[in-house]
Design an enzyme around this catalytic site. Structure first.
Site, short mmCIF file in Angstrom:
data_model
loop_
_atom_site.label_atom_id
_atom_site.label_comp_id
_atom_site.label_asym_id
_atom_site.label_seq_id
_atom_site.Cartn_x
_atom_site.Cartn_y
_atom_site.Cartn_z
N GLY A 297 0.82 -1.21 0.00
CA GLY A 297 0.00 0.00 0.00
C GLY A 297 0.85 1.26 0.00
O GLY A 297 2.08 1.20 0.03
N LYS A 373 -9.45 1.29 4.33
CA LYS A 373 -9.38 2.68 4.80
C LYS A 373 -10.39 3.62 4.15
O LYS A 373 -10.58 4.74 4.63
CB LYS A 373 -7.98 3.23 4.56
CG LYS A 373 -7.61 3.30 3.08
CD LYS A 373 -6.23 3.92 2.88
CE LYS A 373 -5.92 4.07 1.39
NZ LYS A 373 -4.63 4.74 1.16
N ILE A 411 -0.50 1.30 12.60
CA ILE A 411 -0.89 2.56 11.98
C ILE A 411 -2.39 2.78 12.19
O ILE A 411 -3.21 1.92 11.84
CB ILE A 411 -0.60 2.55 10.47
CG1 ILE A 411 0.83 2.08 10.19
CG2 ILE A 411 -0.86 3.93 9.87
CD1 ILE A 411 1.90 2.92 10.82
N LYS A 415 -9.56 9.43 11.99
CA LYS A 415 -10.97 9.07 11.90
C LYS A 415 -11.40 8.14 13.03
O LYS A 415 -12.59 7.87 13.21
CB LYS A 415 -11.26 8.43 10.54
CG LYS A 415 -11.09 9.40 9.38
CD LYS A 415 -11.24 8.73 8.04
CE LYS A 415 -11.08 9.75 6.90
NZ LYS A 415 -9.78 10.44 6.91
N GLY A 455 -1.44 12.08 -1.78
CA GLY A 455 -1.01 11.19 -2.86
C GLY A 455 -1.17 9.72 -2.58
O GLY A 455 -0.80 8.89 -3.41
N GLU A 548 -18.94 10.67 6.58
CA GLU A 548 -17.95 11.75 6.58
C GLU A 548 -18.33 12.86 7.57
O GLU A 548 -19.50 13.14 7.80
CB GLU A 548 -17.80 12.36 5.18
CG GLU A 548 -16.97 11.52 4.25
CD GLU A 548 -16.61 12.29 2.98
OE1 GLU A 548 -15.49 12.11 2.49
OE2 GLU A 548 -17.46 13.06 2.50
#
Length: 635
Positions: A297, A373, A411, A415, A455, A548
């Site tokens: 990833g 994710k 990691i 959120k 990115g 969101e």
């Protein structure tokens, strides 16, 4: 000074050698004349002729075999001057001994040797200096008057190096007209013969006054606001603008300072370079067996690149995506051919497969970056969030503890703080399990929490670029939505740093800087593409997607923040959780996920993560999809 037996002369170097022979003779002649006030006694003429002959025979040989003529004098530096001094000294000493030997060690005026050394050193250095001055003040400026009229923004070290590189190029595309700097005291001063015409605030006026066609921004550490102001001035005047590559890449020799690049969104955000405690990171990575999950990833692959710099004994790349895993393994094999790499196709939800990985490779350090994710995607597929982000993380952490892993770094995401979506809630659940397990385990478990990464796969920047390339419109969910951003290398480097700070059970929060409005980001990208926002490319607001929030947070209520030894990493005060309670709640979640009961999944998640506030209460996967995507079920 190194002596070489291999001599290869070009025509130009032969001329330089010939000039040096003449200077050797002149130095000895003037040394003799100065010693006797330009009146050499007739009795000493044989002594003079013998000394001159020895100098002309010995010194050129020393010059030849010293490697002096392999130096590129157009790039001469202080170190080259030191080399010249060494060669001149060696040639004077050797020729002196030969002369004394030929005279059977009869007395010879010692002052002649001193004068000869001083004069020869001055003449040789002057010959190089005169050529370089002539080249840089006459030849190169004349050569570089045909390119685009260019201003360099930044009359500092980077600007100086850039000007030198441009002047060295035979057919440079840039004709440097002047410098601009944010320091008003530099105005009117000259750098390598080029005038500092004014300050960055006067950039727009100077572009018009001097008919500038190109602007090169030579301030690698410029803040985001300063960079944006410079870019806006260039856009207003409709001139091309570029910037230098990252200073870290220049220092590491990856690219040259002359490899000017287009300004990109990372430059405008103005993220400061990361200063890592290299010794501390090397101490826990060098010679260790390292496992990275999610290695293919965006974040995982960059962690692999960063880890590889510290010479691990073995690097295990674990991912379930075949092609991306092949690509990162191929890349690392080319950049680190001597490193032992083990690409492993595996799913972290498979306990038996994880047993094989830990038994076979016995990792000592684990970086856990594998996760689902994408917020809207996980809203449509809550079961996968539970099985992958929670159950998979639990399995991996338990295996790491059982097999005696020294350091385990997970990691996480901003959120996970007061989550309103399933992805965030699943990551918060994984945080809770890892913190609880840390109290019972010898493994050093730490969690690193940060926001959006510029990115990364599926992030907003690649999406905006695709939409701009297609002619628009660019879609933004809401005019007020803001997010924290950092670059992929920055996030990965800080993850490595956090891994050697923790004592176990902590959650580290990375300094994300100031939040950025997404609509501003869209406008900047459109401008960087040479287009005008709202005119050439339309920006359309589509409304917040399922799950969101308008803004993200980095702290849960009750989590106090304390500084660490690294100024960009903060640690949250540890909150104690009972492992048995957490395990029971996770077991309940796994059972609900196995039955695909969305309501039970949501209820169980809310019990495990009390701060989870979903935006809806679905009854089943089908009903969830009907609410979120009714268009799918239209007949």
């Amino acid at each position: 000074m190194k002596f070489s037996t291999t001599i290869s002369f070009s025509r130009r170097r032969l001329l330089v050698f010939g000039l040096d022979v003449v200077l050797i003779g002149l130095a000895f002649v003037f040394a003799f004349l100065l010693r006797f006030d330009f009146t050499v006694p007739a009795a000493l003429l044989p002594l003079f002729r013998q000394g001159l002959l020895v100098s002309l025979m010995i010194k050129p040989l020393v010059f030849l075999f010293s490697g002096l003529y392999r130096n590129l004098w157009r790039y001469a530096s202080l170190q080259d001057g030191v080399e010249i001094a060494k060669v001149v000294t060696a040639s004077t000493v050797i020729s002196g001994f030969v002369l004394m030997y030929l005279r059977h060690f009869a007395p010879y005026p010692r002052s002649i040797f001193i004068l000869d050394w001083f004069l020869l050193l001055a003449l040789i250095m002057s010959s190089r200096l005169v050529w370089r001055v002539y080249r840089e003040t006459v030849i190169m400026p004349r050569r570089n008057t045909v390119g685009q009229r260019t201003l360099i923004v930044g009359a500092g070290e980077a600007g100086s190096l850039l000007l030198k590189e441009i002047r060295r190029q035979q057919d440079s595309a840039f004709n440097i007209v002047g410098f601009v700097d944010d320091d008003p005291q530099k105005t009117g001063m000259k750098l390598h013969g080029i005038t500092v015409l004014g300050t960055t605030k006067e950039l727009a006026r100077l572009i018009g006054s001097y008919s500038i066609e190109d602007v090169i921004i030579a301030i690698p550490t410029a803040a985001g606001n300063a960079m944006r102001d410079i870019v806006k001035s260039c856009e207003h005047c409709k001139v091309r603008f570029k910037t230098l590559p990252a200073i870290s890449d220049i220092i590491e020799g990856k690219i040259s300072i002359s490899q000017i690049k287009d300004v990109d969104i990372c430059d405008l955000l103005g993220r400061d370079p990361i200063e890592l405690d290299q010794a501390a990171i090397r101490n826990y990575l060098e010679g260790k067996r390292v496992l990275v999950t999610g290695a293919a990833g965006s974040i995982g692959s960059e962690i692999c690149r960063q880890v590889a710099r510290f010479n691990p004994a073995k690097l295990v790349l674990l991912d379930s995506a075949e092609t991306p895993l092949y690509q990162i393994e191929k890349e690392l094999s080319e950049t680190h051919p001597d490193m032992r790499l083990a690409p492993v196709l595996a799913d972290i939800r498979q306990a038996g497969r994880l047993d094989y990985v830990f038994e076979t490779f016995l990792p000592e350090v684990v970086f856990h970056a594998a996760a689902y994710k994408h917020v809207p995607m996980i809203e449509y597929n809550p079961v996968e969030a539970v099985t992958n982000n929670i159950m998979g993380s639990r399995l991996l952490a338990e295996k790491a503890s059982a097999f005696g892993v020294q350091n385990f770094v997970m990691i996480s995401t901003d959120k996970a703080v007061n989550p309103t979506n399933i992805m965030g809630a699943s990551k918060r659940a994984a945080e809770l399990f890892v913190q609880a397990l840390a109290r019972e385990s010898q493994t050093n478990f730490t969690t690193v929490r940060f926001g959006n990464v510029l990115g990364s796969n599926g992030s907003v920047i690649p999406l905006f670029k695709e939409q701009i390339a297609a002619g628009g419109p660019v879609t933004v969910t809401h005019p007020d939505v803001i997010r924290y951003f950092m670059t992929i290398p920055e996030a990965s480097q800080l993850v490595l740093q956090a891994g050697c700070i923790g004592n176990g059970g902590e959650i580290f929060v990375l300094d994300m800087g100031e939040p950025v409005k997404i609509v501003d980001l869209a406008e900047e990208l459109i401008s960087l593409s040479g287009l005008t926002p709202h005119e050439d490319i339309e920006i359309v607001f589509t409304g917040l997607r399922p799950g969101e929030k308008l803004y993200e947070e980095l702290l849960v209520a009750g989590e106090g923040v304390k500084p660490t030894v690294h100024h960009k990493i903060k640690v949250l005060e540890s909150v104690e959780y009972d492992l048995g309670t957490i395990v029971a709640a996770v077991d309940k979640l796994v059972i609900a996920a196995a039955s695909a009961d969305t309501r039970e999944v949501m209820d169980s998640l809310q019990q495990l993560v009390p701060e989870f506030s979903p935006q809806y209460s679905p009854d089943s996967v089908t009903q969830t999809l009907r609410k979120l995507r009714p268009d799918i079920f239209v007949k």
